[in-house]
Design an enzyme around this catalytic site. Structure first.
Site, PDB file in Angstrom:
ATOM      1  CG  HIS A   1       1.997  -4.731  -2.744  1.00 27.82           C
ATOM      2  ND1 HIS A   1       1.087  -3.709  -2.917  1.00 27.82           N
ATOM      3  CD2 HIS A   1       2.886  -4.121  -2.444  1.00 27.82           C
ATOM      4  CE1 HIS A   1       1.432  -2.588  -2.236  1.00 27.82           C
ATOM      5  NE2 HIS A   1       2.770  -2.753  -2.251  1.00 27.82           N
TER       6      HIS A   1
ATOM      7  CG  HIS B   1       4.103  -1.159   2.382  1.00 30.87           C
ATOM      8  ND1 HIS B   1       3.354  -1.906   1.845  1.00 30.87           N
ATOM      9  CD2 HIS B   1       4.530  -0.439   1.202  1.00 30.87           C
ATOM     10  CE1 HIS B   1       3.121  -1.858   0.635  1.00 30.87           C
ATOM     11  NE2 HIS B   1       3.876  -0.788   0.156  1.00 30.87           N
TER      12      HIS B   1
ATOM     13  CG  ASP C   1       7.055  -1.832  -1.491  1.00 28.09           C
ATOM     14  OD1 ASP C   1       6.079  -2.395  -1.563  1.00 28.09           O
ATOM     15  OD2 ASP C   1       6.984  -0.432  -1.523  1.00 28.09           O
TER      16      ASP C   1
ATOM     17  CG  HIS D   1       9.632  -0.096  -6.137  1.00 31.15           C
ATOM     18  ND1 HIS D   1       9.308  -1.176  -5.279  1.00 31.15           N
ATOM     19  CD2 HIS D   1       8.833   0.789  -5.892  1.00 31.15           C
ATOM     20  CE1 HIS D   1       8.223  -0.857  -4.534  1.00 31.15           C
ATOM     21  NE2 HIS D   1       7.761   0.233  -5.018  1.00 31.15           N
TER      22      HIS D   1
END
Length: 306
Positions: A78, A235, A239, A262
């Protein structure tokens, strides 16, 4: 040109997974410094941890970077998205623990702090990473891909069994203040069943209904509900920008994520840099500023929820 902060700005909170209190101060840094974390609680050895793709080590549910001495900082996605989306290229980040504070679960508090501190141009050009050919990585049904484009575009698709999430798709040109306007206040999210499972594994100890959106079936358990009908996919795009920022410069290319996370985005960066024919570094002198994330961002770009 490259940018940094005019003055330092401090954030305090708790780590999402550790639940531990943490204070983090983002300082201005010289041109070509890049982004680097410094663990102020580490008193011997190397306390600096670079925010770079090749410093990422495997971690569940977040992005974690570590140096050769094993000193690490986790849940950096973030703050990295906020820096990239605000066109801040150089910063030294002091942090007194191993995890970045979660704040409200989005990047908006970081962006707001940066704008309060002020952003200033420096004397060296931005060095971007131009994608020259398509690179793709897969894991099961998850896909992450980079393709050539004149500017950074992010396309994302998610598909969850929970009726309150379902299938969501979004595509966004990330130039100028688009990240701040469209994505910065979108919060991290999870399913209620995952909360129980994570806590049994010692994770999400700092998670609350105020710093994460929690879903159960067709219900949103967090007070106030969603900030956007498609907040979850927004969101995931947030990311992705944070993870792509570990490339060391803005990416000129189109990123596509399908159920990606991720780890897969980091695998994509590793695949890109492993192929010298797939990319080249480019000084952005003469490049239209409208092609780069965060250029000219101002407080009016922040959503009302920030």
């Amino acid at each position: 040109m490259q940018n940094t902060l005019i003055r330092s700005v401090t954030f305090t909170g708790v780590g999402l997974h550790s639940g531990a209190p943490v204070t983090m101060t983002v300082h201005p840094a010289a041109e070509d410094h890049g982004i680097c974390f410094r663990r102020t609680d580490v008193v011997t050895g190397d306390a600096q941890v670079p925010a770079q793709w090749d410093a990422v080590v495997p971690s569940r549910l977040c992005t974690l970077v570590a140096n050769a001495a094993g000193v690490s900082v986790s849940t950096i996605e973030h703050i990295m998205a906020a820096l990239a989306g605000s066109a801040i290229h150089n910063a030294l980040i002091d942090i007194d623990g191993p995890e970045v504070p979660i704040l409200d679960g989005s990047a908006a508090p970081f962006v707001s702090g940066f704008l309060d501190a002020g952003i200033v141009a420096q004397g060296a050009p931005v060095r971007a990473i131009r994608v020259l050919k398509a690179i793709e990585v897969r894991e099961g049904e998850a896909v992450a891909r980079l393709e050539p484009s004149d500017m950074l575009e992010i396309a994302f698709q998610i598909d969850f069994a929970e009726a309150a999430i379902g299938r969501q798709d979004k595509v966004l040109n990330m130039a100028n203040g688009a990240f701040v306007r469209e994505l910065s206040d979108s919060r991290t999210f999870c399913r209620n069943a995952e909360v129980v499972a994570m806590r049994e594994r010692g994770l999400a100890l700092g998670g609350t209904l105020e710093n994460a959106v929690v879903f159960e079936g067709d219900k949103v358990l967090s007070p106030g509900g969603l900030r956007y009908a498609d907040e979850p996919v927004r969101h995931k795009m947030l990311d992705a920008l944070g993870d792509l920022a570990l490339a060391g410069g803005p990416i000129l290319g189109r990123y596509t994520g399908i159920r990606a996370g991720h780890a897969l985005t980091n695998r994509l960066l590793r695949a890109l840099f492993a192929d010298p024919s797939a990319w080249r570094a480019q000084d952005c002198v003469g490049l239209a500023s409208g092609k780069l994330p965060g250029v000219g961002v101002h407080r009016g770009d922040l959503p009302l929820s920030a």
